[in-house]
Design a protein around this motif. Structure first.
Motif, mmCIF file in Angstrom:
data_model
loop_
_atom_site.group_PDB
_atom_site.id
_atom_site.type_symbol
_atom_site.label_atom_id
_atom_site.label_comp_id
_atom_site.label_asym_id
_atom_site.label_seq_id
_atom_site.Cartn_x
_atom_site.Cartn_y
_atom_site.Cartn_z
ATOM 1 N N UNK A 23 -1.377 -19.872 4.329
ATOM 2 C CA UNK A 23 -2.708 -18.804 3.946
ATOM 3 C C UNK A 23 -3.775 -20.202 3.909
ATOM 4 N N UNK A 24 -3.529 -21.573 3.808
ATOM 5 C CA UNK A 24 -5.257 -22.087 3.674
ATOM 6 C C UNK A 24 -5.096 -22.986 5.162
ATOM 7 N N UNK A 25 -3.494 -22.638 5.764
ATOM 8 C CA UNK A 25 -3.974 -23.788 7.047
ATOM 9 C C UNK A 25 -4.843 -22.389 8.547
ATOM 10 N N UNK A 26 -3.765 -21.656 7.447
ATOM 11 C CA UNK A 26 -5.412 -20.738 8.794
ATOM 12 C C UNK A 26 -6.300 -19.719 8.016
ATOM 13 N N UNK A 27 -6.120 -20.379 6.782
ATOM 14 C CA UNK A 27 -7.506 -19.983 6.451
ATOM 15 C C UNK A 27 -7.040 -18.172 6.118
ATOM 16 N N UNK A 28 -6.678 -17.787 6.030
ATOM 17 C CA UNK A 28 -5.772 -16.428 6.362
ATOM 18 C C UNK A 28 -6.538 -15.620 5.251
ATOM 19 N N UNK A 29 -6.924 -14.611 5.348
ATOM 20 C CA UNK A 29 -7.755 -13.723 4.290
ATOM 21 C C UNK A 29 -7.255 -12.521 4.842
ATOM 22 N N UNK A 30 -6.543 -11.554 3.584
ATOM 23 C CA UNK A 30 -5.703 -10.387 4.070
ATOM 24 C C UNK A 30 -6.664 -9.302 2.894
ATOM 25 N N UNK A 31 -6.847 -7.691 3.561
ATOM 26 C CA UNK A 31 -7.588 -6.699 3.604
ATOM 27 C C UNK A 31 -6.745 -6.133 3.486
ATOM 28 N N UNK A 32 -7.056 -4.813 2.824
ATOM 29 C CA UNK A 32 -6.535 -3.433 2.437
ATOM 30 C C UNK A 32 -4.827 -3.521 1.833
ATOM 31 N N UNK A 33 -4.649 -4.370 1.333
ATOM 32 C CA UNK A 33 -3.427 -4.023 0.919
ATOM 33 C C UNK A 33 -3.380 -3.157 -0.108
ATOM 34 N N UNK A 34 -3.942 -2.784 -0.959
ATOM 35 C CA UNK A 34 -4.319 -1.211 -1.670
ATOM 36 C C UNK A 34 -3.700 -0.278 -0.671
ATOM 37 N N UNK A 35 -4.128 -0.158 0.728
ATOM 38 C CA UNK A 35 -3.435 0.536 1.494
ATOM 39 C C UNK A 35 -1.389 0.905 1.658
ATOM 40 N N UNK A 36 -1.212 -0.555 1.250
ATOM 41 C CA UNK A 36 0.326 -0.363 1.278
ATOM 42 C C UNK A 36 0.829 -0.091 -0.191
ATOM 43 N N UNK A 37 1.790 1.253 -0.316
ATOM 44 C CA UNK A 37 2.179 2.213 -1.035
ATOM 45 C C UNK A 37 3.444 0.910 -2.510
ATOM 46 N N UNK A 38 3.530 1.696 -3.189
ATOM 47 C CA UNK A 38 4.318 0.194 -4.279
ATOM 48 C C UNK A 38 5.471 0.493 -4.238
ATOM 49 N N UNK A 39 5.534 1.967 -3.778
ATOM 50 C CA UNK A 39 7.760 2.456 -4.142
ATOM 51 C C UNK A 39 7.596 3.347 -2.614
ATOM 52 N N UNK A 40 8.888 3.462 -1.831
ATOM 53 C CA UNK A 40 9.471 4.554 -1.715
ATOM 54 C C UNK A 40 9.413 4.030 0.343
ATOM 55 N N UNK A 41 9.435 4.870 1.275
ATOM 56 C CA UNK A 41 9.952 4.564 2.174
ATOM 57 C C UNK A 41 8.835 3.474 2.809
ATOM 58 N N UNK A 42 8.804 2.958 3.851
ATOM 59 C CA UNK A 42 7.646 2.820 4.401
ATOM 60 C C UNK A 42 7.768 1.689 5.690
ATOM 61 N N UNK A 43 7.310 2.039 6.838
ATOM 62 C CA UNK A 43 6.739 1.194 8.096
ATOM 63 C C UNK A 43 5.092 0.616 8.431
ATOM 64 N N UNK A 44 5.662 -0.907 7.961
ATOM 65 C CA UNK A 44 4.581 -1.519 8.744
ATOM 66 C C UNK A 44 4.275 -1.945 10.095
#
Length: 195
Positions: free
Chosen positions: A16-37
Motif C-alpha cells: 500500500x505505501x510502496x505503490x501509494x495505493x488508493x482504494x475506491x468503491x469498497x462499499x460495492x463489495x457485498x459483505x456476504x454471499x457468493x461473489x465474483x470480483x
C-alpha cells in the motif's frame, strides 16, 4: 487468525505505501454471499493487491504450472489459490470454483486470462461469463489503474455489481456475459484514469 489473513495484512502493509495505493468503491463489495470480483490484469502483483484491498477473503484461480513445486503448491493453497489448466477446459477447476460460489465464497478472476503487456484492456475469456451465468453470485468489476512503480500512484476501483439477472433469464451465452463484464471494467478504467 488464519495464515491467509496474516499474509494478506503483511502484503498490504508493504504494498500500500510502496505503490501509494488508493482504494475506491469498497462499499460495492457485498459483505456476504457468493461473489465474483473481475479485474483487469496488468501485473503479477494484481492478485495480492485485489486480495489485500478487498473486504472479503478471495479465492483465486492460478495457472497450473505454479503448483508443480511442492513448496509453492503449499503456499498458494494456503493463500486460497487453486490450479487451472491454461488454454483448455479444466472441468475440475470449473467444478471447484462453482462449489466455492455455491458455498457463498468470493472468487477473484482476471477475465483476460493473462497479463496485458501494453496495459490496455484485452479480450475477456468466455469462461468468466460461464461462472457469472451458472452461479447466483454478485459480479463486481474492478479496475487497477497506474503502473506499479515506487512513488507512483495506483488506484484500485470497485464498481457497482453488474446486472446479470436478465442474461440468466434469457439463457445468454457465456460470451455475452463476458462482454458485459469487460464493458463494465472498461468504463471503470476510462472514468477513473484521468483524475
Amino acid at each position: 487468525m488464519s495464515f491467509y489473513t496474516i499474509a494478506k495484512n503483511i502484503v498490504w502493509y508493504i504494498f500500500k505505501p510502496m505503490f501509494r495505493i488508493k482504494v475506491f468503491g469498497k462499499e460495492n463489495i457485498p459483505n456476504d454471499g457468493p461473489l465474483i470480483i473481475c479485474s483487469n490484469h496488468i501485473s503479477n502483483i494484481d492478485p495480492p493487491v485485489v486480495g489485500g484491498s478487498s473486504t472479503r477473503d478471495i479465492h483465486f484461480l492460478a495457472k497450473e504450472e505454479l503448483f508443480k513445486k511442492k513448496w509453492l503448491n503449499k503456499l498458494l493453497t494456503s493463500l486460497n489459490a487453486f490450479p487451472i489448466k491454461r488454454g483448455m477446459s479444466d472441468r475440475q477447476a470449473l467444478r471447484q470454483a462453482l462449489t466455492l460460489l455455491k458455498d457463498g465464497r468470493a472468487l477473484g478472476l482476471f477475465p483476460e486470462g493473462t497479463r496485458s503487456k501494453t496495459g490496455q484492456l484485452g479480450e475477456g475469456l468466455s469462461g468468466i461469463g460461464f461462472f457469472a451465468l451458472r452461479s447466483e453470485a454478485a459480479v463486481v468489476p474492478c479496475a487497477i489503474i497506474g503502473p506499479y512503480k515506487i512513488g507512483r500512484k495506483v488506484k484500485v476501483v470497485y464498481g457497482e455489481p453488474i446486472e446479470m439477472a436478465d442474461l440468466r433469464m434469457e439463457k445468454a451465452t457465456a460470451k455475452q456475459a463476458t462482454d458485459r463484464i469487460m464493458e463494465a471494467i472498461r468504463q471503470l478504467i476510462e472514468k477513473n484514469s484521468s483524475n
